[in-house]
Design an enzyme around this catalytic site. Structure first.
Site, PDB file in Angstrom:
ATOM      1  N   HIS A 319      89.373  38.982 -14.718  1.00  0.00           N
ATOM      2  CA  HIS A 319      90.202  39.535 -13.647  1.00  0.00           C
ATOM      3  C   HIS A 319      89.350  40.059 -12.497  1.00  0.00           C
ATOM      4  O   HIS A 319      89.796  40.062 -11.354  1.00  0.00           O
ATOM      5  CB  HIS A 319      91.083  40.655 -14.216  1.00  0.00           C
ATOM      6  N   LYS A 415      88.318  51.009 -34.270  1.00  0.00           N
ATOM      7  CA  LYS A 415      89.337  52.004 -33.936  1.00  0.00           C
ATOM      8  C   LYS A 415      90.743  51.519 -34.274  1.00  0.00           C
ATOM      9  O   LYS A 415      91.708  52.298 -34.222  1.00  0.00           O
ATOM     10  CB  LYS A 415      89.229  52.386 -32.457  1.00  0.00           C
TER      11      LYS A 415
END
Length: 618
Positions: A319, A415
């Site tokens: 991006h 995580k």
């Protein structure tokens, strides 16, 4: 001096030595010998011709004599011996006798003088015109070298380093000697330098010889051993450097004298992951590979690793145009015309664009590294975490499925295990999407889970370095907080290896050794920067929203003890509750931040929401 001039000079010197040697050999045996005796002239001509011939065959004139060693001496031995053998054969044929004693003396003189000239040149280039190395004198008028240098490791790497440091005049250091655990070397000299004892006595050696610079030259040692040596050296000396890895030296990527500062990676105490080059080559070579998030820390390193296998096309999708431009220019400079490098500026949240990219390029393998990963930021922006990490993964995965991609590898995180943060929960939801896609697609979908990546954007290392540069203190959330750590290349290699091992639906995990306390990491980085912990200081700020005290790599229901590749484990597949994920995506705009956080954490922990619970208030 040009090569031609150098060749003519060496041939002239050797011609003088050959002629002088054969005459002196006869003179020693008979002082009244005639210089122009037929036997002497014939032997001289034969020796001259054969010496130059064999010198050419053995490459004697192409040696760089400044770096002469036993290999060059062996070459001289063969050249001289073969020349003498030919001369003896000619004498036997022409004169029906062989002058054994004269040829023996000629052989000895020949070797001594030919070798002596070359090694005298080596000595001159190393030490100048001094007959003896100058003694070190401490006077007020003589400027001392800046560094009193001690080399740890008296093996081949240490010896090469010492020799090059001596020969490199730009190196402002005074080599005091070696320390080495090989007791057979103690009290002896290596490369003209004393071996002062074992590493166990490093502190005493540093104090006795006023050492202020240590170079660790044990590139082939195991990482755990290197970690121990680094820690010992840092205790007694601030200026500690290390020789590059042995594979980098062997591959010619670096020179043995290119010492570097000790990095935080050297303190991990873990050997790097080894790759199955054959299986990876089968997966990547001459194939079309697409990497999302190619401008990020992990994505760009995946591109570098993939490029080594010479794909047919490498598509860099991201991006941010600046980061994509940077990795594109780097790869073009390194690989030039080896394969096609294609850039696509695109957002993974745009489903139609992902479909267009997949249709256009028809990739064989997709590495999906595009993601938001900063825990506190995602706590404050949960909608963006879901859009990018979950919806983006869904878009890329569905496009890969629709266009027949062979392997889809998603980059995940530790995580995602029992998550307490939106970021971790969003990555677990993305894993669920990937596992669900694998159950209904011919594409092999897998996820790769690893811990914190040293040096990546947003990691603690850049933050700590900046805090140290600003004079401190270094901020740590809690004295007991620990994390698993790995290097960027390790993470990228795991992703690539997982792609070649993929059977579909797996979650791959790297054995990252023991977790590291963040406070220990901070203190080590302070020491590596040349300061003491007291000078910079460490300040504890408390846990931030969403942070866990300890990280896990696999949940209790995912544990699988067998390794599928050295240091790589695969978790057991768990049936994902993907309906809740899809419902959450569909109703994303209906949730406020607090309700969305509660919902995604519940989904990540496997909670099944009833229909009435899906009704929300805008």
């Amino acid at each position: 001096m040009t090569y031609k001039k150098r060749l003519l000079l060496l041939m002239f010197i050797d011609s003088v030595i050959v002629s002088f040697s054969i005459y002196m050999s006869h003179f020693f045996l008979n002082p009244y010998v005639k210089v122009f005796d037929v036997s002497i002239l014939t032997s001289s001509i034969v020796l001259l011709v054969t010496h130059h011939l064999f010198s050419s065959v053995f490459g004697l004139y192409k040696r760089v004599w400044r770096y002469a060693s036993m290999e060059e001496l062996r070459g001289i031995f063969f050249v001289v011996t073969l020349s003498i053998v030919v001369a003896a054969s000619v004498q036997a044929i022409v004169f029906q006798t062989v002058f054994e004693r004269a040829l023996t003396v000629t052989w000895m003189l020949h070797i001594i003088l030919i070798g002596g000239v070359r090694f005298a040149w080596k000595y001159y280039k190393t030490y100048g015109i001094r007959l003896f190395p100058a003694k070190r004198e401490v006077t007020a008028t003589v400027e001392e070298p800046e560094n009193r240098t001690l080399i740890i490791g008296a093996g081949s790497a240490g010896r090469m380093l010492a020799r090059q440091m001596k020969e490199t005049q730009a190196v402002d250091c005074d080599l005091v000697g070696f320390v080495d655990d090989d007791f057979t070397m103690h009290h002896l000299k290596v490369s003209g330098l004393p071996v002062l004892g074992s590493i166990h006595y490093l502190e005493q050696v540093v104090e006795a010889y006023e050492v202020n610079h240590i170079v660790i030259a044990v590139p082939s040692a195991e990482r755990e051993r290197i970690k121990e040596i680094v820690e010992k050296a840092q205790v007694v000396c601030r200026n500690v450097q290390i020789l590059p890895m042995i594979e980098d030296i062997a591959l010619g990527n670096v020179s043995v004298n290119q010492v570097r500062d000790v990095s935080i990676e050297d303190l991990l105490g873990r050997d790097p992951i080894e790759l199955d080059m054959d299986s990876i080559s089968d997966t990547l070579t001459d194939q079309t590979i697409l990497v999302t998030g190619a401008g990020g820390s992990i994505g760009s390193e995946i591109c570098r690793q993939v490029a080594k296998f010479k794909p047919k096309h490498l598509i860099l999708l991201g991006h941010g145009e600046n980061s994509i431009y940077t990795i594109e220019m780097e790869l073009r400079q390194t690989y030039q015309d080896d394969f096609d490098i294609i850039t696509e500026i695109a957002d993974v949240q745009d489903a139609d664009r992902m479909m267009n990219v997949m249709e256009k390029h028809q990739p064989h393998v997709v590495y999906h590294a595009a993601a938001h990963k900063h825990v506190p930021l995602m706590e404050r922006n949960p909608q963006e975490a879901i859009k990018n990490n979950v919806m983006g993964t869904k878009n890329v995965a569905e496009a890969a499925d629709a266009h027949g991609v062979g392997n889809f590898v998603m980059v995940s995180t530790d995580k995602a295990v029992n998550p307490t943060s939106v970021m971790g929960a969003s990555k677990r939801m993305a894993e669920m999407v990937v596992q669900h896609m694998d159950s209904k697609s011919r594409t092999r979908f897998v996820a790769v889970r690893f811990g914190n990546v040293l040096g990546s954007r947003g990691s603690v290392i850049p933050l700590f370095k900046k805090q140290i540069q600003n004079g401190g203190p270094v901020t740590v959330t809690h004295p007991e907080m620990n994390r698993y750590f790995m290097t960027i290349p390790e993470a990228s290699r795991l992703v690539i290896q997982a792609g070649s091992l993929a059977r579909g639906g797996e979650i791959f995990v790297l054995d990252m050794g023991e977790p590291v306390k963040i406070v220990d990491l901070a203190e080590n980085l302070i020491k590596l920067s040349g300061y003491s912990v007291d000078e910079i200081g460490v300040e504890f700020t408390g846990l931030r929203p969403g942070e866990k005290m300890y990280e896990e790599l696999l949940g209790e229901d995912e544990v699988h003890e067998e390794q599928v590749w050295p240091k790589i484990y695969v978790g057991k597949s768990v049936e994902p509750n993907v309906n809740s994920v899809l419902d959450c995506i569909d109703q994303l705009e209906d949730f406020d931040s607090s309700l969305l956080r509660e919902r995604v954490l519940g989904i990540a922990h496997g909670r099944v929401f009833e229909d009435e619970e899906l009704a929300v208030v805008k």
